[in-house]
Design a protein around this motif. Structure first.
Motif, PDB file in Angstrom:
ATOM      1  N   GLU A 177       0.834  -1.202   0.000  1.00 53.48           N
ATOM      2  CA  GLU A 177       0.000   0.000   0.000  1.00 53.48           C
ATOM      3  C   GLU A 177       0.870   1.254   0.000  1.00 53.48           C
ATOM      4  O   GLU A 177       0.580   2.220  -0.716  1.00 53.48           O
ATOM      5  CB  GLU A 177      -0.934   0.010   1.220  1.00 53.48           C
ATOM      6  CG  GLU A 177      -1.991  -1.069   1.202  1.00 53.48           C
ATOM      7  CD  GLU A 177      -1.479  -2.439   1.651  1.00 53.48           C
ATOM      8  OE1 GLU A 177      -0.338  -2.533   2.164  1.00 53.48           O
ATOM      9  OE2 GLU A 177      -2.216  -3.420   1.464  1.00 53.48           O
ATOM     10  N   GLU A 178       1.929   1.242   0.788  1.00 54.10           N
ATOM     11  CA  GLU A 178       2.822   2.410   0.834  1.00 54.10           C
ATOM     12  C   GLU A 178       3.563   2.594  -0.481  1.00 54.10           C
ATOM     13  O   GLU A 178       3.795   3.723  -0.911  1.00 54.10           O
ATOM     14  CB  GLU A 178       3.786   2.283   2.008  1.00 54.10           C
ATOM     15  CG  GLU A 178       3.080   2.474   3.336  1.00 54.10           C
ATOM     16  CD  GLU A 178       4.017   2.446   4.525  1.00 54.10           C
ATOM     17  OE1 GLU A 178       5.245   2.492   4.341  1.00 54.10           O
ATOM     18  OE2 GLU A 178       3.502   2.371   5.654  1.00 54.10           O
ATOM     19  N   LYS A 180       2.354   1.821  -3.435  1.00 51.08           N
ATOM     20  CA  LYS A 180       1.383   2.416  -4.354  1.00 51.08           C
ATOM     21  C   LYS A 180       1.278   3.918  -4.128  1.00 51.08           C
ATOM     22  O   LYS A 180       1.253   4.696  -5.089  1.00 51.08           O
ATOM     23  CB  LYS A 180       0.007   1.768  -4.164  1.00 51.08           C
ATOM     24  CG  LYS A 180      -0.099   0.376  -4.729  1.00 51.08           C
ATOM     25  CD  LYS A 180      -1.497  -0.178  -4.476  1.00 51.08           C
ATOM     26  CE  LYS A 180      -1.632  -1.601  -4.960  1.00 51.08           C
ATOM     27  NZ  LYS A 180      -2.988  -2.134  -4.713  1.00 51.08           N
ATOM     28  N   LYS A 181       1.239   4.337  -2.866  1.00 50.90           N
ATOM     29  CA  LYS A 181       1.173   5.769  -2.553  1.00 50.90           C
ATOM     30  C   LYS A 181       2.417   6.494  -3.061  1.00 50.90           C
ATOM     31  O   LYS A 181       2.325   7.589  -3.632  1.00 50.90           O
ATOM     32  CB  LYS A 181       1.039   5.986  -1.046  1.00 50.90           C
ATOM     33  CG  LYS A 181      -0.302   5.602  -0.488  1.00 50.90           C
ATOM     34  CD  LYS A 181      -0.318   5.799   1.022  1.00 50.90           C
ATOM     35  CE  LYS A 181      -1.579   5.253   1.646  1.00 50.90           C
ATOM     36  NZ  LYS A 181      -1.536   5.335   3.117  1.00 50.90           N
ATOM     37  N   ASN A 184       2.258   6.685  -6.907  1.00 54.57           N
ATOM     38  CA  ASN A 184       1.243   7.664  -7.321  1.00 54.57           C
ATOM     39  C   ASN A 184       1.758   9.087  -7.131  1.00 54.57           C
ATOM     40  O   ASN A 184       1.554   9.953  -7.990  1.00 54.57           O
ATOM     41  CB  ASN A 184      -0.062   7.458  -6.553  1.00 54.57           C
ATOM     42  CG  ASN A 184      -0.794   6.210  -7.014  1.00 54.57           C
ATOM     43  OD1 ASN A 184      -0.635   5.765  -8.151  1.00 54.57           O
ATOM     44  ND2 ASN A 184      -1.583   5.630  -6.130  1.00 54.57           N
ATOM     45  N   TRP A 185       2.466   9.330  -6.018  1.00 54.03           N
ATOM     46  CA  TRP A 185       3.023  10.658  -5.784  1.00 54.03           C
ATOM     47  C   TRP A 185       4.082  10.992  -6.845  1.00 54.03           C
ATOM     48  O   TRP A 185       4.102  12.091  -7.400  1.00 54.03           O
ATOM     49  CB  TRP A 185       3.642  10.751  -4.391  1.00 54.03           C
ATOM     50  CG  TRP A 185       4.146  12.120  -4.089  1.00 54.03           C
ATOM     51  CD1 TRP A 185       3.455  13.150  -3.537  1.00 54.03           C
ATOM     52  CD2 TRP A 185       5.464  12.627  -4.365  1.00 54.03           C
ATOM     53  NE1 TRP A 185       4.247  14.260  -3.432  1.00 54.03           N
ATOM     54  CE2 TRP A 185       5.489  13.973  -3.935  1.00 54.03           C
ATOM     55  CE3 TRP A 185       6.620  12.073  -4.916  1.00 54.03           C
ATOM     56  CZ2 TRP A 185       6.625  14.764  -4.064  1.00 54.03           C
ATOM     57  CZ3 TRP A 185       7.756  12.868  -5.042  1.00 54.03           C
ATOM     58  CH2 TRP A 185       7.747  14.197  -4.617  1.00 54.03           C
TER      59      TRP A 185
END
Length: 195
Positions: A177-178, A180-181, A184-185
């Protein structure tokens, strides 16, 4: 451990051991590779010699803050690395041994014995992002890692246009999940990032 389904006395190729290490994250396969026979030499490799080679190689490619104690990555005092060294290592692998990233990006694999019979089937890569078709097309290579002390770790190499982005998450309970974040950033701010 159970990953790799390895048993004493079996003979597997280096290619198959690499697939088991990189896709299943099998410590047994890493240890077996460190115990292997080197072509052209009479004596077997052992863990101590293998780790010495790992440390010498890490110094030669400029990993200044990395030191190995074992072939598996299991926590021990004086066994360490940094995110900066992992980036250097990923660049080195990408240029010198791209087949390592090719193996690590496979979603499954059939492992065969020397006689051609099926040893076992690896149904899924430990990198959960490879289960998502959107991420499969972006990922050039990756490696997961987890120990109780280090928590979840993930190194991911992505293609972005003509560039490659090396992304690292260390010490996380939610590494996928981290990641992916983080990606995305990076994608939103890519034009403003200077490498």
């Amino acid at each position: 451990e159970e990953k790799g389904n390895l048993r004493p006395g079996e003979i597997l190729s280096v290619k198959n051991l690499l697939h088991i290490i990189l896709i299943e994250s099998s410590n047994d396969a890493a240890y077996a590779l460190a115990q292997g026979k080197v072509v052209g030499q009479e004596e077997l490799m052992n863990e101590e010699k293998f780790v010495e080679i790992m440390n010498n190689e890490s110094k030669s490619i400029g990993l200044k803050n990395t030191h190995f104690i074992n072939s598996t990555g299991i926590n021990e005092i004086e066994h360490y690395s940094t995110s900066q060294d992992l980036v250097r290592l990923a660049k080195y692998i990408f240029k010198s041994y791209p087949e390592i990233f090719e193996i690590s990006s496979k979603t499954s694999y059939e492992v065969f014995n020397i006689d051609g019979s099926l040893h076992h089937f690896i149904p899924v890569n430990t990198n959960e992002l490879l289960s998502d078709p959107e991420w499969q097309t972006k990922i050039i290579g990756s490696k997961t890692g987890w120990t109780p002390e280090a928590q979840g770790c993930l190194l991911l190499v992505l293609k972005k246009g003509d560039d490659y982005l090396i992304n690292i998450i260390l010490g996380s309970e939610h590494r996928f999940e981290e990641m992916k974040k983080l990606i995305n950033w990076v994608e939103k701010n890519y034009d403003f990032i200077y490498f």
